[in-house]
Design an enzyme around this catalytic site. Structure first.
Site, PDB file in Angstrom:
ATOM      1  N   GLY A   1     -30.662  42.029 -58.005  1.00  0.00           N
ATOM      2  CA  GLY A   1     -30.422  42.171 -59.432  1.00  0.00           C
ATOM      3  C   GLY A   1     -31.172  43.522 -60.184  1.00  0.00           C
TER       4      GLY A   1
ATOM      5  N   ARG B   1     -26.414  43.368 -53.629  1.00  0.00           N
ATOM      6  CA  ARG B   1     -26.489  42.304 -52.652  1.00  0.00           C
ATOM      7  C   ARG B   1     -25.954  42.578 -51.196  1.00  0.00           C
ATOM      8  NH1 ARG B   1     -26.714  40.187 -57.892  1.00  0.00           N
ATOM      9  NH2 ARG B   1     -29.017  39.182 -58.169  1.00  0.00           N
TER      10      ARG B   1
ATOM     11  N   ASP C   1     -37.378  38.007 -55.590  1.00  0.00           N
ATOM     12  CA  ASP C   1     -37.822  37.101 -54.803  1.00  0.00           C
ATOM     13  C   ASP C   1     -36.717  37.381 -53.462  1.00  0.00           C
ATOM     14  OD1 ASP C   1     -35.955  35.529 -56.271  1.00  0.00           O
ATOM     15  OD2 ASP C   1     -37.091  33.958 -55.969  1.00  0.00           O
TER      16      ASP C   1
ATOM     17  N   SER D   1     -34.980  39.691 -52.473  1.00  0.00           N
ATOM     18  CA  SER D   1     -35.214  40.953 -51.706  1.00  0.00           C
ATOM     19  C   SER D   1     -36.531  40.726 -50.829  1.00  0.00           C
ATOM     20  CB  SER D   1     -35.207  42.117 -52.758  1.00  0.00           C
ATOM     21  OG  SER D   1     -34.029  42.304 -53.279  1.00  0.00           O
TER      22      SER D   1
ATOM     23  N   THR E   1     -37.677  42.574 -61.533  1.00  0.00           N
ATOM     24  CA  THR E   1     -36.573  41.644 -61.859  1.00  0.00           C
ATOM     25  C   THR E   1     -37.003  41.246 -63.613  1.00  0.00           C
ATOM     26  OG1 THR E   1     -36.387  39.176 -61.784  1.00  0.00           O
ATOM     27  CG2 THR E   1     -38.457  39.845 -60.667  1.00  0.00           C
TER      28      THR E   1
ATOM     29  N   ASP F   1     -36.317  38.536 -64.503  1.00  0.00           N
ATOM     30  CA  ASP F   1     -36.757  37.103 -64.954  1.00  0.00           C
ATOM     31  C   ASP F   1     -37.959  36.688 -64.772  1.00  0.00           C
ATOM     32  OD1 ASP F   1     -34.008  36.463 -65.061  1.00  0.00           O
ATOM     33  OD2 ASP F   1     -33.854  36.097 -62.905  1.00  0.00           O
TER      34      ASP F   1
ATOM     35  N   ASP G   1     -40.006  35.832 -62.240  1.00  0.00           N
ATOM     36  CA  ASP G   1     -39.787  34.370 -61.760  1.00  0.00           C
ATOM     37  C   ASP G   1     -40.727  34.394 -60.589  1.00  0.00           C
ATOM     38  OD1 ASP G   1     -38.141  36.053 -60.518  1.00  0.00           O
ATOM     39  OD2 ASP G   1     -36.541  34.692 -60.364  1.00  0.00           O
TER      40      ASP G   1
ATOM     41  N   ARG H   1     -25.859  28.576 -91.119  1.00  0.00           N
ATOM     42  CA  ARG H   1     -25.503  28.156 -89.737  1.00  0.00           C
ATOM     43  C   ARG H   1     -26.531  27.611 -88.826  1.00  0.00           C
ATOM     44  NH1 ARG H   1     -21.185  32.984 -89.594  1.00  0.00           N
ATOM     45  NH2 ARG H   1     -19.136  31.829 -90.558  1.00  0.00           N
TER      46      ARG H   1
ATOM     47  N   ARG I   1     -31.121  32.018 -64.819  1.00  0.00           N
ATOM     48  CA  ARG I   1     -30.542  30.934 -64.236  1.00  0.00           C
ATOM     49  C   ARG I   1     -31.622  29.929 -64.244  1.00  0.00           C
ATOM     50  NH1 ARG I   1     -26.534  33.060 -61.603  1.00  0.00           N
ATOM     51  NH2 ARG I   1     -25.244  33.228 -63.508  1.00  0.00           N
TER      52      ARG I   1
END
Ligand code: ADP
Length: 326
Positions: A15, A76, A107, A109, A130, A132, A134, A167, A176
């Site tokens: 990514g 990828r 991770d 990669s 990344t 993320d 993570d 609202r 994810r």
């Protein structure tokens, strides 16, 4: 693997994240400064297999520190999962005389780098790129700060219109398997609820709280959801609509805008430090590690540990979310 590293390859894989260009620039310029030949490998591991490899000069990376995306492209690569693909990649690197690699990616990669470095005599250094955040073993990853700031800017704008109309808004951010973008952007925008994959979601508790707020006429509510959690923002909105049919519930999925844009100053600095440190690792024979920053100091973590562990979300964060949104 006791030979000196003289020619290095750099690639971006998996990514994309804002700041990858700043990291490429740091690797290329540091390498050249220390008299190494530097090669850019296109489209991640695919470029290694297809021999899409170009010699980099200092000027190849001019005027890119502020640009999002990656000049080397990313991707990828299925073939790299197979031993035959990796062997082809190795032979191409050998043709160029490349005897050290810097992999900028997540991770996945690093997992590829770990497998490759176990099989062949080419040391690999990972640079965590990344959005993320993570990867365990580093306080920062390249791109996270920019992505969170993009999310915050968008959520602030949504809050204006949400407030004007009383609202409920359910906003989905990226992540994810990792809730850090949701957690940080949610806290920074004063979200009432933040749903992340690392924590159990008490959807019943959230619905009861919304019903109670409705009785008090507190109709504005911001819920930030990490992608994929509880089926994403649409599922959460449907559950609310079912229980509170008279309320106006809207969904916004922020999506790929979080990956793009000019990297923040912070990400440019992290990328510059990590890119520099990655080349230093190759020069000092500190092989098959990834570079991280912990307590503002460079940290070197074996690639296999990056692959084993995930960044955890501390209970302190969850406490802050609960107290500040009450
Ligand atoms: P990220 O680096 O963003 O986590 P991916 O998980 O998609 O991205 O991984 C990027 C690439 O790394 C994969 O497409 C593949 O080429 C390589 N890779 C990942 N895991 C492995 C593995 N176990 N063996 C070999 N290559 C791998």
């Amino acid at each position: 693997m006791d030979k000196k590293v003289t020619k290095i390859g750099v690639l971006t894989s998996g990514g994309d994240s804002p700041g990858m260009n700043a990291a490429i620039r740091a690797v290329v310029r540091t390498g050249i400064y220390f008299d190494l030949e530097v090669y850019g490998i296109m489209r991640g591991y695919a470029g290694m297999i297809d021999n899409d490899i170009i010699k980099m000069e200092s000027r190849s990376v001019a005027n890119i520190i502020q640009r999002g995306g990656t000049i080397l492209k990313t991707g990828r690569c299925k073939e790299f999962f197979d031993a035959a693909g990796r062997k082809k990649a190795y032979e191409n690197l050998k043709k160029h005389g490349i005897n050290g690699l810097v992999i900028i990616g997540g991770d996945g990669s690093f997992r590829g780098a770990q497998v490759f470095s176990n099989e062949f005599d080419i040391p690999c250094i990972g640079v965590p790129g990344t959005i993320d955040k993570d990867i365990a073993g580093t306080d920062f990853t390249i791109g996270f700060d920019t992505a969170v700031n993009t999310a915050v800017e968008a959520i602030d704008k949504i809050r204006d219109t949400m407030d004007a109309h009383d609202r409920i808004f359910v906003i989905e951010v990226m992540g994810r398997d990792s809730g850090y973008i949701a957690l940080h952007s949610g806290i920074a925008t004063g979200a009432e609820n933040i749903l992340i994959p690392e924590k159990e979601t008490d959807i019943e508790g959230i619905l009861s709280a919304l019903m109670e707020k409705e009785r008090r006429q507190k109709l504005v509510n911001l819920i930030v959801v990490a992608e994929g959690k509880f089926g994403g923002a649409n599922e959460v909105a449907n559950a609310i609509k079912e229980r509170l049919p008279q309320q106006e519930v809207r969904v916004c999925i922020l999506g790929h805008i979080q990956r793009g844009g000019s990297p923040s100053c912070f990400d440019r600095l992290v990328a510059s430090r990590m890119g520099f440190a990655a080349v230093e690792c190759l020069l000092e024979s500190r092989y098959n590690v990834f570079v991280g920053i912990v307590n503002n100091r460079m940290h070197y973590i074996p690639l296999n540990e990056a692959v084993k562990k995930k960044q955890r979300v501390s209970e302190d964060w969850m406490k802050i979310v609960k107290i500040l949104s009450s």
